[in-house]
Design an enzyme around this catalytic site. Structure first.
Site, short mmCIF file in Angstrom:
data_model
loop_
_atom_site.label_atom_id
_atom_site.label_comp_id
_atom_site.label_asym_id
_atom_site.label_seq_id
_atom_site.Cartn_x
_atom_site.Cartn_y
_atom_site.Cartn_z
N GLY A 59 0.77 -1.24 0.06
CA GLY A 59 -0.04 0.09 0.09
C GLY A 59 0.78 1.21 0.16
O GLY A 59 1.90 1.23 0.86
N GLY A 83 6.91 -2.83 3.02
CA GLY A 83 6.66 -3.24 4.44
C GLY A 83 7.03 -4.44 4.79
O GLY A 83 7.98 -5.18 4.13
N ASN A 84 6.54 -5.16 5.77
CA ASN A 84 6.76 -6.47 6.20
C ASN A 84 7.02 -7.42 5.11
O ASN A 84 8.07 -8.14 4.91
CB ASN A 84 5.79 -6.87 7.37
N ASP A 137 0.96 1.81 8.75
CA ASP A 137 0.77 0.91 9.67
C ASP A 137 1.74 0.97 10.89
O ASP A 137 1.44 0.58 12.05
CB ASP A 137 0.41 -0.42 9.57
O1 F6P Z 1 -0.94 -0.13 3.41
C1 F6P Z 1 -1.48 -1.02 4.64
C2 F6P Z 1 -2.91 -0.66 4.66
O2 F6P Z 1 -3.19 0.80 4.81
C3 F6P Z 1 -3.55 -1.27 5.98
O3 F6P Z 1 -3.49 -0.31 6.97
C4 F6P Z 1 -4.93 -1.55 5.33
O4 F6P Z 1 -5.54 -2.78 6.01
C5 F6P Z 1 -4.78 -1.86 4.16
O5 F6P Z 1 -3.67 -1.27 3.55
C6 F6P Z 1 -5.69 -1.29 3.05
O6 F6P Z 1 -5.82 -1.64 1.78
P1 F6P Z 1 -6.56 -3.04 1.25
O7 F6P Z 1 -7.72 -2.42 1.30
O8 F6P Z 1 -5.70 -3.12 -0.26
O9 F6P Z 1 -6.34 -4.27 2.30
#
Ligand code: F6P
Length: 398
Positions: free
Chosen positions: A12, A103-104, A134
């Protein structure tokens, strides 16, 4: 001979992920031949890369203050076979260094790519640049992207709460849902600008502590009785009572898309307290709003990119850039790095008990990241309201 270095972005996006990319390419473009990988790890597998000539380099530099991920990002399931094919693509292009911002999941994949390359007898240098709203990456004081998302959430919750405070004869409860997956860093940030007990948010729920149904009702009841309204913040990863599942909107490619816990709580409040309640999901603005990006976060994201370039030049490998907080009184930071396998071992980094139990300590830690310029509003003064519409509700009007 100059190194041939590929750089990509994954997961994300954040408001400042492009600042890391710009920091990296600006620091390295004279020392190395650079390639951009499009659409994250999918582009690596599909050999979708492009050499950064001066025109493409110039275009990337224009994105220093732009949110999103200008090379394209995405979520991608990387199998062993896909990794091997990706490494073959790098080999055929003579690319000996791979850098990813993520990220992770991104860091774990980088480590595996490095191990896979070793087995294929290909000498591949890998470096990771941290990024996540996050803030759940281990080994770094905080991750670029978090400060901006925290700033958005702190200011949005402050404002939505004042809006609700004004509308008490019509609406008494708002339940605001934040991102954060399994961690409560972002939800906790919502209280940064609260000014006194009458001000919202009145309660913040984080996934680290399951919500107790009965206690939740008591909390909301008490806030509405005492202040006339209740602003509640809930992290998307929260569960109600121990052992229940997280609320999911969908499953995409095997990954749960979280969301909807606020609506569940809205229904509980309406049914059990008989007051008007509204659930709001703070949504994608949390990770994309460039208007509320934190200046400090942008600076650090850019510096993280520069530090990665330095690690590339020093022939370091299997490392992720980390941010170190150097002082507590007057905030300062320095760049460091740690082994990727240690990041993977650390797993998801949860909001520590010390911060959950002592919110002021958390806000002192957070303030420089979200922006020291942020100010709470004047205190909320109690007013008398005859609540006509909800006179039959179980909560006496304040
Ligand atoms: O990038 C991390 C994040 O913002 C999380 O906090 C959230 O759960 C997720 O992405 C939302 O993206 P998606 O709807 O693709 O899971």
């Amino acid at each position: 001979m100059a190194k041939r270095v590929a750089i990509g972005q994954a997961g994300g996006p954040t408001a400042v992920i492009n600042a890391s990319l710009v920091g990296f390419v600006e620091a390295l473009h004279q020392e190395a031949e650079l390639f951009g990988v499009y659409n994250g790890y999918q582009g690596l597998f599909e050999n979708d890369m492009e050499k950064l000539d001066s025109e493409l380099l110039g275009w990337i530099k224009l994105h220093k203050l732009v949110n999103g991920a200008c090379l394209g990002s995405g979520r991608y399931e990387f199998t062993k076979e896909k990794m091997q094919r990706s490494i073959s693509h790098l080999k055929s292009r003579g690319i000996d260094t791979l850098v990813f911002i993520g990220g992770n999941g991104t860091m774990a994949a980088l480590q595996k790519l490095s191990e896979e390359a070793r087995q294929m007898k290909y000498d591949l240098q890998v470096i990771g640049i941290p990024k996540t709203v996050d803030n759940d990456l281990a080994e770094t004081d905080h991750a670029p992207g978090f400060g901006s998302a925290a700033r958005y959430i702190a200011t949005s919750v402050r404002d939505i709460s004042r809006d609700l405070c004004a509308m008490q004869n019509f609406e008494q409860v708002r339940i605001l849902e934040t991102m954060g997956r399994n961690t409560g860093w972002l939800a906790a940030a919502s209280g940064l600008l609260k000014n006194g007990e009458k001000d919202g948010p009145h309660y913040i729920y984080v996934p680290e502590r399951p919500i107790n149904h009965a206690l939740f009702i008591d909390h909301v009841h008490e806030a509405v009785r005492s202040y006339g309204y209740a602003t509640v913040v809930v992290a998307e990863g929260c569960t109600i009572n121990a052992y229940t599942d997280q609320v999911e909107k969908a499953t995409v490619n095997g990954r749960a898309v979280l969301g909807g816990i606020s609506k569940v709580l809205e229904d509980i409040v309406k049914t059990e307290l008989g007051v008007m309640a509204r659930a709001e999901i703070l949504g994608m603005n949390q990770r994309s709003s460039s208007t509320t990006a934190s200046t400090q976060d942008r600076i650090e994201a850019y510096e993280a990119g520069r530090e990665a370039a330095r690690l590339v030049c020093c022939d370091e490998t299997e490392r992720m850039v980390t941010i170190q907080r150097t002082t507590d009184l007057d905030y300062n930071f320095s760049m460091n790095s740690c082994p990727l396998h240690v990041v993977a071992q650390g797993g998801e980094r949860f909001l520590p008990d010390a911060f959950i139990d002592d919110p002021e300590a958390f806000y002192n830690w957070l303030r420089p990241l979200a922006g020291k310029d942020l100010q709470p509003y004047p205190i909320v003064r109690k007013r008398r309201i005859r609540n006509e519409k909800h006179k039959h509700s179980s909560i006496p009007s304040s």
